[in-house]
Design a protein around this motif. Structure first.
Motif, mmCIF file in Angstrom:
data_model
loop_
_atom_site.group_PDB
_atom_site.id
_atom_site.type_symbol
_atom_site.label_atom_id
_atom_site.label_comp_id
_atom_site.label_asym_id
_atom_site.label_seq_id
_atom_site.Cartn_x
_atom_site.Cartn_y
_atom_site.Cartn_z
ATOM 1 N N UNK A 68 -23.161 41.816 15.968
ATOM 2 C CA UNK A 68 -23.353 43.245 16.222
ATOM 3 C C UNK A 68 -24.677 43.544 16.926
ATOM 4 N N UNK A 69 -25.734 42.927 16.430
ATOM 5 C CA UNK A 69 -27.084 43.199 16.924
ATOM 6 C C UNK A 69 -27.720 41.904 17.402
ATOM 7 N N UNK A 70 -28.330 41.959 18.590
ATOM 8 C CA UNK A 70 -29.089 40.824 19.099
ATOM 9 C C UNK A 70 -30.567 41.200 19.027
ATOM 10 N N UNK A 71 -31.302 40.454 18.206
ATOM 11 C CA UNK A 71 -32.733 40.671 18.002
ATOM 12 C C UNK A 71 -33.480 39.585 18.769
ATOM 13 N N UNK A 72 -34.389 39.989 19.652
ATOM 14 C CA UNK A 72 -35.009 39.053 20.597
ATOM 15 C C UNK A 72 -36.477 38.785 20.275
ATOM 16 N N UNK A 73 -36.779 37.504 20.074
ATOM 17 C CA UNK A 73 -38.145 37.008 19.896
ATOM 18 C C UNK A 73 -38.458 36.026 21.019
ATOM 19 N N UNK A 74 -38.283 36.430 22.240
ATOM 20 C CA UNK A 74 -38.574 35.589 23.407
ATOM 21 C C UNK A 74 -39.421 36.419 24.351
ATOM 22 N N UNK A 75 -40.184 35.766 25.240
ATOM 23 C CA UNK A 75 -40.988 36.527 26.194
ATOM 24 C C UNK A 75 -40.139 37.476 27.041
ATOM 25 N N UNK A 76 -40.749 38.570 27.447
ATOM 26 C CA UNK A 76 -40.054 39.631 28.181
ATOM 27 C C UNK A 76 -39.313 39.116 29.417
ATOM 28 N N UNK A 77 -39.830 38.091 30.063
ATOM 29 C CA UNK A 77 -39.170 37.601 31.285
ATOM 30 C C UNK A 77 -37.762 37.063 31.011
ATOM 31 N N UNK A 78 -37.471 36.697 29.766
ATOM 32 C CA UNK A 78 -36.139 36.201 29.399
ATOM 33 C C UNK A 78 -35.187 37.329 28.985
ATOM 34 N N UNK A 101 -41.246 44.413 26.145
ATOM 35 C CA UNK A 101 -40.682 45.504 26.944
ATOM 36 C C UNK A 101 -40.031 44.873 28.170
ATOM 37 N N UNK A 102 -38.919 45.439 28.628
ATOM 38 C CA UNK A 102 -38.348 44.978 29.886
ATOM 39 C C UNK A 102 -37.376 46.037 30.406
ATOM 40 N N UNK A 104 -35.509 46.046 33.061
ATOM 41 C CA UNK A 104 -34.237 45.499 33.532
ATOM 42 C C UNK A 104 -33.302 45.237 32.345
ATOM 43 N N UNK A 105 -33.815 44.694 31.258
ATOM 44 C CA UNK A 105 -33.002 44.480 30.057
ATOM 45 C C UNK A 105 -32.502 45.826 29.533
ATOM 46 N N UNK A 106 -33.368 46.828 29.553
ATOM 47 C CA UNK A 106 -32.983 48.166 29.106
ATOM 48 C C UNK A 106 -31.839 48.697 29.967
ATOM 49 N N UNK A 107 -31.971 48.550 31.291
ATOM 50 C CA UNK A 107 -30.932 49.022 32.207
ATOM 51 C C UNK A 107 -29.596 48.328 31.931
ATOM 52 N N UNK A 108 -29.634 47.003 31.784
ATOM 53 C CA UNK A 108 -28.415 46.222 31.531
ATOM 54 C C UNK A 108 -27.745 46.678 30.237
ATOM 55 N N UNK A 115 -26.640 50.067 22.186
ATOM 56 C CA UNK A 115 -27.820 50.748 21.674
ATOM 57 C C UNK A 115 -29.009 49.837 21.978
ATOM 58 N N UNK A 116 -30.163 50.435 22.245
ATOM 59 C CA UNK A 116 -31.295 49.644 22.722
ATOM 60 C C UNK A 116 -32.581 50.074 22.036
ATOM 61 N N UNK A 117 -33.334 49.076 21.569
ATOM 62 C CA UNK A 117 -34.644 49.302 20.969
ATOM 63 C C UNK A 117 -35.590 48.276 21.580
ATOM 64 N N UNK A 118 -36.810 48.700 21.895
ATOM 65 C CA UNK A 118 -37.811 47.738 22.358
ATOM 66 C C UNK A 118 -39.160 48.059 21.737
ATOM 67 N N UNK A 119 -39.999 47.026 21.670
ATOM 68 C CA UNK A 119 -41.361 47.152 21.163
ATOM 69 C C UNK A 119 -41.434 47.754 19.760
#
Length: 137
Positions: A68-78, A101-102, A104-108, A115-119
């Motif tokens: 359901x949810x993908x939680x990302x602990x990788x550098x923003x470039x990924x 923050x990214x 492009x990831x937000x746009x995708x 649903x999108x959350x960053x930082x």
């Protein structure tokens, strides 16, 4: 309801991309805290076989069940590539951990209806809202 609260209340199956083997790192302790609160944690780390007592997968596409949810602990470039993978597997939300923050990831993610959350720290937000999942039967 804040977006972070809504995501944490709505979703329970969390793929953690970049879950670390090192308990001293947030990329381990946040996922451990979510698991202790009743979330189903799915480790994504190509260098591990098992993390937090759960089988680890080398990529999101290798997970053989819905996430359901993908939680990302990788550098923003990924993040854009991870966002594309999250969309491809049918995830419902993408969360970039605190400090990531990214645009492009937000746009995708947004374009695909995720649903999108960053930082934001998923562990801090979970504790802030007192979210504890009940066991599914």
């Amino acid at each position: 309801m804040d977006d972070t609260e809504a995501v944490l209340r709505q979703f329970s199956i969390v793929a953690v991309v970049g879950l670390s083997r090192d308990p001293a790192k947030a990329a381990h302790s946040v996922a451990a805290g979510l698991k202790a609160a009743g979330f189903r944690i799915v480790p994504v780390n190509p260098e591990a076989q098992e993390l937090l007592g759960e089988p680890a997968f080398p990529s999101l596409s290798a997970i053989p069940f819905p996430v359901e949810l993908v939680l990302v602990f990788r550098p923003a470039r990924f993040a854009p590539a991870i966002a594309e993978q999250a969309v491809a597997i049918g995830a419902k939300a993408l969360w970039l951990q605190q400090g990531i923050y990214n645009s492009e990831a937000r746009r995708i993610a947004k374009q695909a209806g995720l649903q999108y959350v960053e930082d934001r720290c998923a562990g801090v937000e979970r504790a802030l809202y007192g979210i504890v999942k009940r066991e599914r039967t």
